[in-house]
Design a protein around this motif. Structure first.
Motif, PDB file in Angstrom:
ATOM      1  N   ASP A  76      12.037  -4.410  -9.513  1.00 39.55           N
ATOM      2  CA  ASP A  76      12.302  -3.143 -10.197  1.00 39.55           C
ATOM      3  C   ASP A  76      11.754  -2.000  -9.362  1.00 39.55           C
ATOM      4  N   GLN A  77      12.289  -0.820  -9.585  1.00 41.62           N
ATOM      5  CA  GLN A  77      11.734   0.387  -8.952  1.00 41.62           C
ATOM      6  C   GLN A  77      10.447   0.753  -9.679  1.00 41.62           C
ATOM      7  N   VAL A  78       9.369   0.883  -8.908  1.00 44.18           N
ATOM      8  CA  VAL A  78       8.082   1.247  -9.494  1.00 44.18           C
ATOM      9  C   VAL A  78       7.752   2.683  -9.102  1.00 44.18           C
ATOM     10  N   THR A  79       7.716   3.576 -10.082  1.00 39.77           N
ATOM     11  CA  THR A  79       7.335   4.962  -9.859  1.00 39.77           C
ATOM     12  C   THR A  79       6.038   5.218 -10.613  1.00 39.77           C
ATOM     13  N   LEU A  80       4.999   5.571  -9.868  1.00 39.60           N
ATOM     14  CA  LEU A  80       3.703   5.815 -10.467  1.00 39.60           C
ATOM     15  C   LEU A  80       3.597   7.260 -10.959  1.00 39.60           C
ATOM     16  N   THR A  81       2.637   7.515 -11.821  1.00 36.14           N
ATOM     17  CA  THR A  81       2.434   8.858 -12.371  1.00 36.14           C
ATOM     18  C   THR A  81       1.156   9.452 -11.804  1.00 36.14           C
ATOM     19  N   CYS A  82       1.252  10.670 -11.296  1.00 40.72           N
ATOM     20  CA  CYS A  82       0.083  11.344 -10.732  1.00 40.72           C
ATOM     21  C   CYS A  82      -0.826  11.854 -11.846  1.00 40.72           C
ATOM     22  N   ALA A  83      -2.115  11.537 -11.726  1.00 40.09           N
ATOM     23  CA  ALA A  83      -3.081  12.025 -12.694  1.00 40.09           C
ATOM     24  C   ALA A  83      -3.200  13.549 -12.599  1.00 40.09           C
ATOM     25  N   LYS A  84      -3.362  14.198 -13.735  1.00 37.81           N
ATOM     26  CA  LYS A  84      -3.495  15.652 -13.722  1.00 37.81           C
ATOM     27  C   LYS A  84      -4.856  16.036 -13.182  1.00 37.81           C
ATOM     28  N   PRO A  85      -4.903  17.062 -12.321  1.00 35.31           N
ATOM     29  CA  PRO A  85      -6.187  17.477 -11.750  1.00 35.31           C
ATOM     30  C   PRO A  85      -7.128  18.026 -12.819  1.00 35.31           C
ATOM     31  N   PRO A 141       0.837  -1.206   0.000  1.00 33.91           N
ATOM     32  CA  PRO A 141       0.000   0.000   0.000  1.00 33.91           C
ATOM     33  C   PRO A 141       0.869   1.251   0.000  1.00 33.91           C
ATOM     34  N   LEU A 142       0.479   2.229  -0.775  1.00 33.65           N
ATOM     35  CA  LEU A 142       1.218   3.482  -0.879  1.00 33.65           C
ATOM     36  C   LEU A 142       0.340   4.623  -0.371  1.00 33.65           C
ATOM     37  N   SER A 143       0.900   5.450   0.481  1.00 32.75           N
ATOM     38  CA  SER A 143       0.151   6.555   1.070  1.00 32.75           C
ATOM     39  C   SER A 143      -0.033   7.682   0.063  1.00 32.75           C
ATOM     40  N   PRO A 144      -1.072   8.495   0.236  1.00 33.31           N
ATOM     41  CA  PRO A 144      -1.253   9.660  -0.639  1.00 33.31           C
ATOM     42  C   PRO A 144      -0.056  10.597  -0.544  1.00 33.31           C
ATOM     43  N   THR A 145       0.195  11.319  -1.614  1.00 35.54           N
ATOM     44  CA  THR A 145       1.288  12.287  -1.636  1.00 35.54           C
ATOM     45  C   THR A 145       0.715  13.678  -1.891  1.00 35.54           C
ATOM     46  N   VAL A 146       1.553  14.682  -1.670  1.00 35.59           N
ATOM     47  CA  VAL A 146       1.125  16.066  -1.884  1.00 35.59           C
ATOM     48  C   VAL A 146       2.029  16.720  -2.916  1.00 35.59           C
ATOM     49  N   ASN A 147       1.528  17.814  -3.488  1.00 37.63           N
ATOM     50  CA  ASN A 147       2.281  18.619  -4.461  1.00 37.63           C
ATOM     51  C   ASN A 147       2.711  17.813  -5.684  1.00 37.63           C
ATOM     52  N   GLY A 148       1.904  16.803  -6.044  1.00 36.89           N
ATOM     53  CA  GLY A 148       2.195  16.059  -7.261  1.00 36.89           C
ATOM     54  C   GLY A 148       3.405  15.154  -7.199  1.00 36.89           C
ATOM     55  N   VAL A 149       3.869  14.812  -5.991  1.00 36.32           N
ATOM     56  CA  VAL A 149       5.018  13.913  -5.851  1.00 36.32           C
ATOM     57  C   VAL A 149       4.578  12.490  -6.176  1.00 36.32           C
ATOM     58  N   SER A 150       5.252  11.844  -7.110  1.00 31.77           N
ATOM     59  CA  SER A 150       4.870  10.512  -7.553  1.00 31.77           C
ATOM     60  C   SER A 150       5.290   9.453  -6.538  1.00 31.77           C
ATOM     61  N   PRO A 151       4.398   8.535  -6.167  1.00 33.28           N
ATOM     62  CA  PRO A 151       4.786   7.436  -5.269  1.00 33.28           C
ATOM     63  C   PRO A 151       5.807   6.543  -5.956  1.00 33.28           C
ATOM     64  N   SER A 152       6.780   6.054  -5.202  1.00 27.62           N
ATOM     65  CA  SER A 152       7.827   5.211  -5.767  1.00 27.62           C
ATOM     66  C   SER A 152       8.259   4.181  -4.730  1.00 27.62           C
ATOM     67  N   VAL A 153       8.498   2.935  -5.172  1.00 29.70           N
ATOM     68  CA  VAL A 153       8.807   1.876  -4.217  1.00 29.70           C
ATOM     69  C   VAL A 153       9.480   0.704  -4.921  1.00 29.70           C
TER      70      VAL A 153
END
Length: 226
Positions: free
Chosen positions: A217-226, A191-203
């Motif tokens: 592999d490093q998984v970096t997700l992309t934040c959907a545009k508001p 589970p990945l916590s919400p982020t602020v200021n458009g910071v992409s979750p990565s793990v």
């Protein structure tokens, strides 16, 4: 005159004294003391962990500070919050300028991958969530991985996961081998916590079996545009 005196006496009880006017008919029950605890939900008192908050004001805004940094969130209508998938470490919760320290259980190390009569030949981790997957970063998200232990023999093999660069066991378990079983798959959902200021979750995660390990592999997700 007698009639007027009678009316005056009836009116007296309707006038409240200042002390009576200020008195509350029923005192509100005091809130329980705010508390926070990191609870181990795995076998043998080990991970995964859940951060449990209780005794806060209903729907109160709080700031949780822990191994993954600080995050602002809100407790529920009953003044409680259960944050599953928390990493092991020290946490504090701040609400209205008051800081509450969280109880942390003693760290339980896994048993080092005792393998019995099973000979492990290979450990692998496959990344199921594609890097760049678009998510709403203001809400909780997740990343999925598939661990694989290959071996031969009869018995159980102990394993544990670690999260990102931490060496703390994130979750532990055992894989059972027997006749016809050459490998065991282990689905791991992080589970990945919400982020602020458009910071992409990565793990990324690492699977450990005895003195063998494999990293995803490093998984970096992309934040959907508001």
């Amino acid at each position: 005159m007698i009639r007027h005196r009678h009316l005056t006496l009836l009116a007296v009880p309707l006038l409240l004294s200042p002390a009576a006017a200020l008195a509350s008919p029923a005192a509100a029950a005091p809130l329980p003391a705010a508390s926070c605890e990191l609870v181990a939900t795995g076998e043998g008192g080990s991970g995964p962990y859940t951060l449990v908050l209780e005794g806060f004001e209903p729907n109160q805004s709080v700031t949780i500070k822990g191994p993954q940094g600080s995050q602002r969130t809100r407790v529920g209508a009953e003044g409680t919050l259960d944050r599953q998938g928390a990493r092991y470490g020290q946490y504090t919760v701040t609400a209205k300028g008051k800081r509450t320290g969280c109880l942390t259980p003693p760290r339980q190390q896994p048993d080092g991958g005792k393998q019995g009569k099973v000979q492990v030949t290979k450990v692998e981790v496959f990344t199921l969530t594609k890097p760049g997957t678009v998510v709403d970063c203001t809400k909780p998200s997740k990343a999925e991985f598939d661990g694989k232990i290959t071996g031969s023999g009869n018995g159980k093999v102990s394993y544990y996961w670690t999260y990102a660069s931490s060496s703390e066991p994130y979750a532990t378990g055992t894989a059972t081998f027997g006749p016809g079983v050459e490998s065991v798959s282990l689905l791991k959902v992080v589970p990945l916590s919400p982020t602020v200021n458009g910071v992409s979750p990565s793990v990324f995660v690492t699977l450990h079996v005895g003195n063998m390990s494999a990293r995803s592999d490093q998984v970096t997700l992309t934040c959907a545009k508001p």
